[in-house]
Design an enzyme around this catalytic site. Structure first.
Site, short mmCIF file in Angstrom:
data_model
loop_
_atom_site.label_atom_id
_atom_site.label_comp_id
_atom_site.label_asym_id
_atom_site.label_seq_id
_atom_site.Cartn_x
_atom_site.Cartn_y
_atom_site.Cartn_z
N GLN A 51 -28.37 -28.72 21.06
CA GLN A 51 -28.95 -27.70 21.95
C GLN A 51 -29.26 -28.20 23.37
O GLN A 51 -28.97 -27.50 24.33
CB GLN A 51 -30.17 -27.05 21.31
CG GLN A 51 -29.76 -25.94 20.36
CD GLN A 51 -30.93 -25.23 19.72
OE1 GLN A 51 -32.08 -25.49 20.02
NE2 GLN A 51 -30.61 -24.33 18.80
N TYR A 77 -20.34 -17.34 15.81
CA TYR A 77 -19.66 -16.46 16.77
C TYR A 77 -19.17 -15.19 16.08
O TYR A 77 -19.13 -15.10 14.86
CB TYR A 77 -18.47 -17.19 17.38
CG TYR A 77 -18.85 -18.33 18.28
CD1 TYR A 77 -19.40 -18.10 19.53
CD2 TYR A 77 -18.69 -19.65 17.88
CE1 TYR A 77 -19.76 -19.13 20.37
CE2 TYR A 77 -19.04 -20.71 18.71
CZ TYR A 77 -19.58 -20.44 19.95
OH TYR A 77 -19.93 -21.47 20.78
N SER A 110 -24.70 -22.09 26.57
CA SER A 110 -25.93 -21.29 26.50
C SER A 110 -26.67 -21.30 27.83
O SER A 110 -27.11 -20.25 28.30
CB SER A 110 -26.87 -21.84 25.42
OG SER A 110 -26.34 -21.55 24.16
N ARG A 168 -22.66 -25.65 17.61
CA ARG A 168 -23.98 -25.06 17.92
C ARG A 168 -24.98 -25.45 16.84
O ARG A 168 -25.45 -24.63 16.05
CB ARG A 168 -23.82 -23.58 18.10
CG ARG A 168 -23.21 -23.41 19.49
CD ARG A 168 -22.99 -22.05 19.90
NE ARG A 168 -23.26 -21.96 21.34
CZ ARG A 168 -23.08 -20.87 22.03
NH1 ARG A 168 -22.71 -19.78 21.46
NH2 ARG A 168 -23.33 -20.87 23.32
N ASP A 200 -26.14 -27.93 25.41
CA ASP A 200 -25.38 -26.69 25.25
C ASP A 200 -25.21 -25.96 26.58
O ASP A 200 -25.99 -25.07 26.95
CB ASP A 200 -26.09 -25.81 24.22
CG ASP A 200 -25.27 -24.57 23.86
OD1 ASP A 200 -24.27 -24.31 24.56
OD2 ASP A 200 -25.65 -23.87 22.92
#
Ligand code: NAD
Length: 393
Positions: free
Chosen positions: A133, A236, A139, A128, A136
């Site tokens: 991004q 996380y 997400s 991450r 991702d």
């Protein structure tokens, strides 16, 4: 170089790994794209739309996969006799496979990819980091799952979410509690707020407090000191100890007495989801209350939730355990997933449209599962999997 997209055949799956937009982008890059007829059906993408974007349409999965250099999937390919079909056997040796392959839960399948000579990438293992991004998928899909969870709760709730003042009397705003304020939880908060509910949320990570409050919801702190060390270097949550769980239970039980809807989204990567609502806690909710267990596929945050089902408890609480929440909003989920996968693909294809797998790239290193007939991912080394298995059991 030929890229294949086939229809997803696993239960509950309506998404597809390409959209007309990404097909056009692949074709513009010089890739040849072939899609199985009907591959986009569940996401309302017609063969005609895929063809107009530049794909050729194959009659079936076998034809689509034949000679494919790269295969884009949402779910793991079917193996052996699963659902009467073995998709893996149609992939040629050396083919690249990209998808949400769940390597920590399905280790034996990863061995099968290695034996078949497949170069497999699990998109959920992306680090991450900022550069990753646009790729991702966790997400993009969690965001939509959070949105849909709030809507599903509203549909099953026999009352309104917003406060309404009418000539016949005032309707009180619904009170929503979101447990786990990561990507899905934050979107569930935002959606419930837009619907007019009064929202509170809790999370083990200290960083979640500011994000929850920035959305206009109240943050419920269980243990400030524990929260400071609850986040891993990867961002996380850690699995919390017995003492934290007990205190969280007591704090939440108190709040449940004033709660109409609970949306649970808590996950620990590679492990069983933590149980946040016990049967006794669910019994604290008034009849007609709704609980959504977004973690149901990872073992569940809620005692009594059942995968793919809506359960009504003896005291009249509805527990939603719908499977594959992103697939319930398949058009947007496919659009975003397809873009994630396309962005990932651009890492693997050079400007001359040749495969280039750079082992020095940290995104490649983190996601590459198998290469040259072997399992190569550090997260799948025997010591790492033994740890994950014992935690998940
Ligand atoms: P996730 O799906 O793994 O878990 C969902 C949420 O549950 C997390 O917020 C987690 O802290 C929480 N949780 C776990 N155990 C819990 C418990 N016992 N009680 C209450 N809550 C519990 O997490 P996620 O949504 O993937 O996001 C994790 C983090 O990564 C977030 O901080 C998010 O903002 C961040 N993130 C960063 C990037 C990036 O920089 N590229 C991208 C996406 C997410």
């Amino acid at each position: 170089m030929r890229v294949a997209i086939i229809k997803e055949r696993r239960t509950y799956e309506r998404r597809v790994a390409a959209s007309p937009d990404t097909i056009k982008r692949m074709v513009d890059k010089g890739l040849e794209v072939v899609t199985e007829s009907g591959a986009g059906e569940g996401a309302c993408f017609t063969d005609a739309a895929f063809a107009a974007a530049g794909a050729s349409i194959a009659a079936d999965a076998t034809m689509a996969l034949r000679d494919a250099d790269i295969v884009l999937k949402v779910q793991r390919p079917l193996l052996g006799d699963e659902a009467g079909s073995d998709e893996l056997k149609y992939l040629k040796r050396g083919a690249v496979l990209i998808g949400l392959l769940q390597p920590l839960r399905h280790r034996a399948e990863i061995e099968a990819y290695a034996s078949a000579g497949i170069v497999a990438f699990a998109i959920e293992l992306l680090p991450r980091i900022t550069r990753a991004q646009p790729m991702d998928a966790l997400s993009s899909q969690a965001n939509l799952a959070g949105y849909k969870a709030a809507l599903d709760a509203a549909v099953e709730f026999g009352r309104a979410f917003p406060m309404m003042m009418t000539a016949a009397g005032t309707i009180k705003a619904a009170r929503v509690l979101v447990m786990g304020a990561g990507v899905a939880g934050l979107q569930a908060i935002a959606t419930a707020r837009r619907l007019g509910a009064i929202v509170s949320a809790t999370d083990v990570r200290a960083a979640a407090k500011e994000q929850v409050e920035s959305l206009g919801a109240t943050f419920i702190t269980v243990d400030e000191a524990a929260a400071r060390s609850a986040e891993t270097a990867e961002g996380y949550a850690r699995e919390m100890g017995e003492d934290y769980r007990r205190r969280q239970g007591e704090r939440i039980t108190e709040i449940l007495k004033r709660t109409d809807i609970v949306i649970c989204t808590a996950l620990i990567p590679g492990r069983r989801a933590p149980v946040l609502l016990t049967e006794t806690m669910v019994a604290e909710l008034a009849p007609g209350s709704v609980v959504v267990d977004l973690a149901v596929e990872a073992g569940g945050n809620v005692e009594g939730s059942r995968l793919g089902e809506l359960v009504t408890t003896p005291n009249g609480v509805k527990i939603i355990g719908y499977a594959n929440m992103p697939s319930r909003i398949a058009v947007d989920a496919s659009q975003l997933y397809a873009r994630n996968v396309f962005n990932f693909l651009t890492l693997l294809v050079d400007k001359d449209c040749k495969l280039k797998i750079d082992p020095a790239d940290e995104i490649i290193r983190a996601t590459l599962l198998t290469e040259n007939g072997a399992v190569v991912n550090p997260a799948l080394l025997p010591s790492a999997t033994a740890d994950a298995r014992s935690a998940a059991s």
